[in-house]
Motif scaffolding. Sequence first.
Motif, mmCIF file in Angstrom:
data_model
loop_
_atom_site.group_PDB
_atom_site.id
_atom_site.type_symbol
_atom_site.label_atom_id
_atom_site.label_comp_id
_atom_site.label_asym_id
_atom_site.label_seq_id
_atom_site.Cartn_x
_atom_site.Cartn_y
_atom_site.Cartn_z
ATOM 1 N N SER A 87 4.850 -4.353 12.392
ATOM 2 C CA SER A 87 4.219 -3.035 12.404
ATOM 3 C C SER A 87 4.455 -2.320 11.086
ATOM 4 O O SER A 87 5.336 -2.695 10.298
ATOM 5 C CB SER A 87 4.806 -2.186 13.539
ATOM 6 O OG SER A 87 6.171 -1.878 13.263
ATOM 7 N N ALA A 88 3.676 -1.256 10.868
ATOM 8 C CA ALA A 88 3.871 -0.461 9.666
ATOM 9 C C ALA A 88 5.255 0.170 9.635
ATOM 10 O O ALA A 88 5.827 0.404 8.575
ATOM 11 C CB ALA A 88 2.796 0.628 9.578
ATOM 12 N N GLY A 89 5.831 0.415 10.835
ATOM 13 C CA GLY A 89 7.153 1.001 10.916
ATOM 14 C C GLY A 89 8.237 0.131 10.313
ATOM 15 O O GLY A 89 9.288 0.636 9.927
ATOM 16 N N HIS A 90 7.996 -1.176 10.257
ATOM 17 C CA HIS A 90 8.915 -2.079 9.591
ATOM 18 C C HIS A 90 8.484 -2.390 8.166
ATOM 19 O O HIS A 90 9.313 -2.431 7.254
ATOM 20 C CB HIS A 90 9.024 -3.396 10.368
ATOM 21 C CG HIS A 90 9.777 -3.279 11.656
ATOM 22 N ND1 HIS A 90 9.361 -3.879 12.821
ATOM 23 C CD2 HIS A 90 10.913 -2.615 11.973
ATOM 24 C CE1 HIS A 90 10.220 -3.609 13.798
ATOM 25 N NE2 HIS A 90 11.160 -2.826 13.306
ATOM 26 N N VAL A 91 7.193 -2.628 7.966
ATOM 27 C CA VAL A 91 6.722 -3.064 6.654
ATOM 28 C C VAL A 91 6.837 -1.959 5.609
ATOM 29 O O VAL A 91 7.218 -2.219 4.462
ATOM 30 C CB VAL A 91 5.266 -3.571 6.740
ATOM 31 C CG1 VAL A 91 4.784 -4.040 5.364
ATOM 32 C CG2 VAL A 91 5.150 -4.712 7.740
ATOM 33 N N SER A 92 6.545 -0.719 5.977
ATOM 34 C CA SER A 92 6.574 0.364 4.992
ATOM 35 C C SER A 92 7.957 0.579 4.388
ATOM 36 O O SER A 92 8.108 0.633 3.165
ATOM 37 C CB SER A 92 6.042 1.661 5.617
ATOM 38 O OG SER A 92 4.679 1.515 5.959
ATOM 39 N N PRO A 93 9.029 0.703 5.203
ATOM 40 C CA PRO A 93 10.347 0.840 4.583
ATOM 41 C C PRO A 93 10.770 -0.408 3.827
ATOM 42 O O PRO A 93 11.453 -0.314 2.793
ATOM 43 C CB PRO A 93 11.284 1.132 5.763
ATOM 44 C CG PRO A 93 10.544 0.758 6.979
ATOM 45 C CD PRO A 93 9.094 0.903 6.664
ATOM 46 N N LEU A 94 10.384 -1.585 4.307
ATOM 47 C CA LEU A 94 10.705 -2.814 3.587
ATOM 48 C C LEU A 94 10.141 -2.770 2.172
ATOM 49 O O LEU A 94 10.838 -3.073 1.192
ATOM 50 C CB LEU A 94 10.156 -4.024 4.360
ATOM 51 C CG LEU A 94 10.427 -5.420 3.796
ATOM 52 C CD1 LEU A 94 10.491 -6.441 4.940
ATOM 53 C CD2 LEU A 94 9.343 -5.858 2.812
ATOM 54 N N LEU A 95 8.873 -2.383 2.045
ATOM 55 C CA LEU A 95 8.250 -2.328 0.726
ATOM 56 C C LEU A 95 8.845 -1.222 -0.137
ATOM 57 O O LEU A 95 9.004 -1.396 -1.354
ATOM 58 C CB LEU A 95 6.739 -2.131 0.864
ATOM 59 C CG LEU A 95 5.969 -3.327 1.428
ATOM 60 C CD1 LEU A 95 4.499 -2.979 1.612
ATOM 61 C CD2 LEU A 95 6.107 -4.544 0.512
ATOM 62 N N ALA A 96 9.200 -0.094 0.469
ATOM 63 C CA ALA A 96 9.829 0.982 -0.301
ATOM 64 C C ALA A 96 11.167 0.529 -0.870
ATOM 65 O O ALA A 96 11.506 0.826 -2.018
ATOM 66 C CB ALA A 96 10.014 2.220 0.585
#
Length: 369
Positions: free
Chosen positions: A18-27
Amino acid sequence: MTRSSNAPLSVVLAGGGSAGHVSPLLAIAHAIKATVPEAAIVAVGTKDGLETRLVPAAGFELAFIDRIPFPRRPSLDLLKLPMRMSRAIATAKSILRDANADVLVGVGGYVCTPMYLAAKSLGVPIVIHEANTKAGLANKVGARYTTFVGTAFAATQIRHAHLVGMPMRKAVATLDRAAERAAARERLGLDADRPTLIVTGGSLGALRINKAVAASLEALAAAGIQTLHITGKGKAVETASGELLTAPLYQQREYVDGMEDVYAAADLLLCRSGAGTVSEVAAVGLPAVFVPLPIGNGEQARNAAELVAAGAALLVDDASLDAAWIAENVIPLCKDDLRLATMGESAKHLGIRDAAESMAAMVLAASGK
């Protein structure tokens, strides 16, 4: 996927779905590169998650591991779990060896448990970020093997927790809402001076929110409030005859690329209370009305609790959100500049803007470099 011999730091980041995992990972990945530009970075996810699109688009290599769900009741899947986990751990070890990893960073999700177990077996240091107030199972497992655990919320119960905030994109973390408001409204096709409500149900949309807003359009327009409704992909709001719903002072879009424009343009945001959204509106100082997702274990309500208690946001149960509630609560708030300003300041006091940098520092500390 072999690490370059001259890379000063090799980091594998695991998480996805989900975006909830991918977004902080990329940040976190971007913050590591900002700190150590020559760092080698590999992300690990599944073949059916958002990471398949978002990670390559961000310029990072992506490796895959099988999705290993944990059945909560006796079933054939439960009997297959040991063999599936064994295979996934073997794959995880190969990824870590091929990358010559100095550190594994996990942000939660199905892929993280085998990655944590593989890293423990190989002696690779582990760093964890937990995004929710209720820690996930994978991160609880990983936290047994490290003291480097960052959380988005102070209330999160997990071993070795250190409050760092939610890693977020630079464009959001550094946003000056007042300075960007006029330009953001122009880009979104909004009037520069009208009270502005922006509605979003997240990447998957929110049917209840969509219906309540659609039923409120006449009252919103009568109050002089313009509404931008981000419905979610495939969730466009239509009339009974199947045509796209239109109304005065109202526009709808399925998706907006760049939430920083939404945050700058809105006087008030009506939205779900996923961990990322809650953290971002706090960081930028945006008043919000949260409608927690009514499934799961109540984590979305817990995510919003601190902002609601501080007077920075309102919260309404999904079942209670309707046109009458919007008329009684949202419309007066949209026109109350003083209350909105007070709410925004309260949110900003709780917001954390440097979480990605804090996680990058944690990665360097874990690596010993």
